[in-house]
Design an enzyme around this catalytic site. Structure first.
Site, PDB file in Angstrom:
ATOM      1  N   LYS A  98      -4.365 -10.415  -7.198  1.00  0.00           N
ATOM      2  CA  LYS A  98      -5.643 -10.689  -6.539  1.00  0.00           C
ATOM      3  C   LYS A  98      -6.712  -9.670  -6.944  1.00  0.00           C
ATOM      4  CE  LYS A  98      -5.256  -8.157  -2.333  1.00  0.00           C
ATOM      5  NZ  LYS A  98      -5.350  -7.905  -0.967  1.00  0.00           N
ATOM      6  N   LYS A 148     -10.303  -3.873  -4.815  1.00  0.00           N
ATOM      7  CA  LYS A 148     -11.078  -2.668  -5.116  1.00  0.00           C
ATOM      8  C   LYS A 148     -10.184  -1.567  -5.662  1.00  0.00           C
ATOM      9  CE  LYS A 148     -11.855  -2.692  -0.139  1.00  0.00           C
ATOM     10  NZ  LYS A 148     -12.900  -2.896   0.832  1.00  0.00           N
ATOM     11  N   LYS A 201       0.821  -1.217   0.000  1.00  0.00           N
ATOM     12  CA  LYS A 201       0.000   0.000   0.000  1.00  0.00           C
ATOM     13  C   LYS A 201       0.849   1.259   0.000  1.00  0.00           C
ATOM     14  CE  LYS A 201      -4.373  -1.560   1.804  1.00  0.00           C
ATOM     15  NZ  LYS A 201      -5.456  -1.371   2.756  1.00  0.00           N
TER      16      LYS A 201
HETATM   17  P1  TYM Z   1     -10.527  -5.730   3.501  1.00  0.00           P
HETATM   18  O1  TYM Z   1     -11.584  -4.718   3.731  1.00  0.00           O
HETATM   19  O2  TYM Z   1      -9.382  -5.384   2.623  1.00  0.00           O
HETATM   20  O3  TYM Z   1     -11.131  -7.058   2.949  1.00  0.00           O
HETATM   21  C1  TYM Z   1     -12.217  -7.676   3.608  1.00  0.00           C
HETATM   22  C2  TYM Z   1     -12.084  -9.180   3.536  1.00  0.00           C
HETATM   23  O4  TYM Z   1     -12.061  -9.619   2.185  1.00  0.00           O
HETATM   24  C3  TYM Z   1     -10.949 -10.485   1.984  1.00  0.00           C
HETATM   25  N1  TYM Z   1     -10.479 -10.351   0.590  1.00  0.00           N
HETATM   26  C4  TYM Z   1     -10.349 -11.367  -0.265  1.00  0.00           C
HETATM   27  N2  TYM Z   1     -10.581 -12.680  -0.137  1.00  0.00           N
HETATM   28  C5  TYM Z   1     -10.359 -13.469  -1.218  1.00  0.00           C
HETATM   29  N3  TYM Z   1      -9.914 -12.997  -2.408  1.00  0.00           N
HETATM   30  C6  TYM Z   1      -9.665 -11.675  -2.586  1.00  0.00           C
HETATM   31  N4  TYM Z   1      -9.249 -11.222  -3.759  1.00  0.00           N
HETATM   32  C7  TYM Z   1      -9.883 -10.796  -1.487  1.00  0.00           C
HETATM   33  N5  TYM Z   1      -9.750  -9.463  -1.316  1.00  0.00           N
HETATM   34  C8  TYM Z   1     -10.120  -9.202  -0.043  1.00  0.00           C
HETATM   35  C9  TYM Z   1      -9.922 -10.021   2.979  1.00  0.00           C
HETATM   36  O5  TYM Z   1      -8.975 -11.034   3.251  1.00  0.00           O
HETATM   37  C10 TYM Z   1     -10.779  -9.704   4.175  1.00  0.00           C
HETATM   38  O6  TYM Z   1     -11.063 -10.867   4.926  1.00  0.00           O
HETATM   39  N6  TYM Z   1      -7.559  -5.823   7.450  1.00  0.00           N
HETATM   40  C11 TYM Z   1      -8.893  -6.209   7.024  1.00  0.00           C
HETATM   41  C12 TYM Z   1     -10.003  -5.580   7.845  1.00  0.00           C
HETATM   42  C13 TYM Z   1      -9.869  -5.832   9.319  1.00  0.00           C
HETATM   43  C14 TYM Z   1     -10.004  -7.075   9.970  1.00  0.00           C
HETATM   44  C15 TYM Z   1      -9.798  -6.810  11.355  1.00  0.00           C
HETATM   45  C16 TYM Z   1     -10.268  -8.371   9.531  1.00  0.00           C
HETATM   46  C17 TYM Z   1      -9.592  -4.880  10.261  1.00  0.00           C
HETATM   47  N7  TYM Z   1      -9.553  -5.489  11.500  1.00  0.00           N
HETATM   48  C18 TYM Z   1      -9.862  -7.822  12.314  1.00  0.00           C
HETATM   49  C19 TYM Z   1     -10.316  -9.383  10.494  1.00  0.00           C
HETATM   50  C20 TYM Z   1     -10.118  -9.106  11.859  1.00  0.00           C
HETATM   51  C21 TYM Z   1      -9.026  -5.742   5.585  1.00  0.00           C
HETATM   52  O7  TYM Z   1      -8.328  -4.910   5.136  1.00  0.00           O
HETATM   53  O8  TYM Z   1     -10.005  -6.260   4.920  1.00  0.00           O
END
Ligand code: TYM
Length: 344
Positions: free
Chosen positions: A206, A209, A122
């Site tokens: 991957k 967004k 990032k």
């Molecule tokens: P975020 O908002 O980027 O993504 C949300 C969830 O979607 C999953 N994900 C994917 N899974 C499969 N293939 C993909 N291409 C793909 N892109 C995204 C992510 O792995 C995630 O599960 N850091 C986290 C948010 C967060 C969080 C937490 C999660 C903050 N605190 C505590 C679990 C526990 C995040 O950026 O998700």
């Protein structure tokens, strides 16, 4: 590093996960995370939040943040989370996350954070211009999880490293403050074919967004026409589908589409190959498009219906936050006592 012997955590099992309110949710978020939330809520006490504190680590328009939070909440509801069963809330409504994160900032080591690949991705070339929050992002994530003493964290494969850091922080806290078993060492639930959904334009990156091409992903809010068009235009190769998973290894786009089909239909990738081996993408893609439309189409419609009544979403988030605070605050009070705070 500290002694990593498994701590004898004896508390209840809990599920926790969250999604950032930063733009459209896509098929990767759905298959990697949301679909698992809806399933797990019936098995274990479940806390699912919208990570609006994390959203601030990169610039977000303040006039959009609240509606982005509601949109994620609507996606949770539209994909089957039941607010009477799961606790659904906004992270900023539970101040204990941020307070525990400060204490964890003092537990986590700089060397641990230096290894985080998501920060490197990032921040890109201009690390010195990134917010400090982006750097300590995974520490807040550890606090999100451990303030509920969560034992299971359903996430996509890309979050695995953050979960390892969470375990390191939990183990070091338990060790340094002589509180064995105080925090559990949570498990990342990344099993299944949906854990790493790749871009529809390039099977080696991957689905995300932040990809500039909308054709790289299927958004949760896409209508049936958009979904089928994106599947039809997905990059593939001219070979027919093989019989074994091994033969897919060198064909990332083909492997991804088979994985998407498997995840959407709740079958294994091998099972999907059993049905389609020998057929080309001319035959496979229309079947995949129909399946994607039948699963994803209704979700977008339901989200639009829910978003027409923001007050109801706010009521659900407020009730969820109250229940979340009732679990998080006692953990934080215990932590303050353990570290010896004057106010502990
Ligand atoms: P975020 O908002 O980027 O993504 C949300 C969830 O979607 C999953 N994900 C994917 N899974 C499969 N293939 C993909 N291409 C793909 N892109 C995204 C992510 O792995 C995630 O599960 N850091 C986290 C948010 C967060 C969080 C937490 C999660 C903050 N605190 C505590 C679990 C526990 C995040 O950026 O998700």
């Amino acid at each position: 590093m500290t002694d990593q012997a498994p701590a004898p955590y004896a508390g209840p099992q809990r599920v926790l996960s969250g999604v950032q309110p930063t733009g459209d949710l896509h098929l990767g978020n759905y298959l990697g995370a949301l679909v698992k939330f809806a399933r797990l809520q019936h098995e274990i006490e479940t806390f699912i939040f919208v990570a609006d504190l994390h959203a601030l680590t990169e610039w977000v328009d303040p006039s959009k943040l609240k509606s982005n939070v509601r949109e994620i909440a609507a996606a949770y509801l539209a994909t089957g989370l039941d607010p009477k069963v799961a606790n659904i809330f906004a992270q900023s409504a539970v101040p204990a996350h941020a307070e525990l994160a400060w204490i964890f900032n003092c537990v986590a080591r700089l060397g641990w954070l230096d290894r985080m690949t998501q920060f490197k991705d990032k921040a890109g070339k201009h690390k010195e211009r990134s917010s400090v929050g982006l750097y300590t992002y995974p520490v807040l994530q550890a606090a999100d999880i451990l303030v509920y003493k969560a034992t299971h964290v359903p996430v996509g494969e890309d979050q695995r490293q953050h979960l390892e850091l969470t375990r390191d922080i939990a183990a070091k806290f338990n060790h340094d403050f002589e509180a064995p078993g105080f925090f559990p060492l949570p498990d990342a639930l990344t099993q299944g074919p949906g854990a790493r959904i790749m871009s529809l334009r390039d099977g080696k990156v991957k689905m995300s967004k932040s990809d500039p091409s909308d054709y790289s992903r299927i958004n949760l809010t896409d209508d049936a026409d958009a979904i089928s068009q994106k599947v039809r235009k997905a990059r593939t190769d001219p070979e027919p589908l093989p019989e074994t998973l091994d033969e897919l290894k060198a064909r990332p786009e083909a492997e991804n589409l088979v994985g998407v089909y498997a995840a959407l239909s709740g079958r294994t990738a091998q099972d999907v190959l059993g049905e389609f081996a020998g057929q080309g993408f001319g035959a496979f893609k229309p079947k995949l498009a129909d399946l994607a439309v039948s699963v994803m189409g209704p979700i977008g419609g339901e989200m639009r219906r829910l978003l027409a009544d923001p007050a109801e979403i706010d009521r659900i988030l407020a009730a969820g936050a109250e229940r979340a605070r009732a679990v998080a605050e006692p953990t934080l009070a215990e932590v303050k006592r353990i570290v010896g705070y004057w106010a502990g």
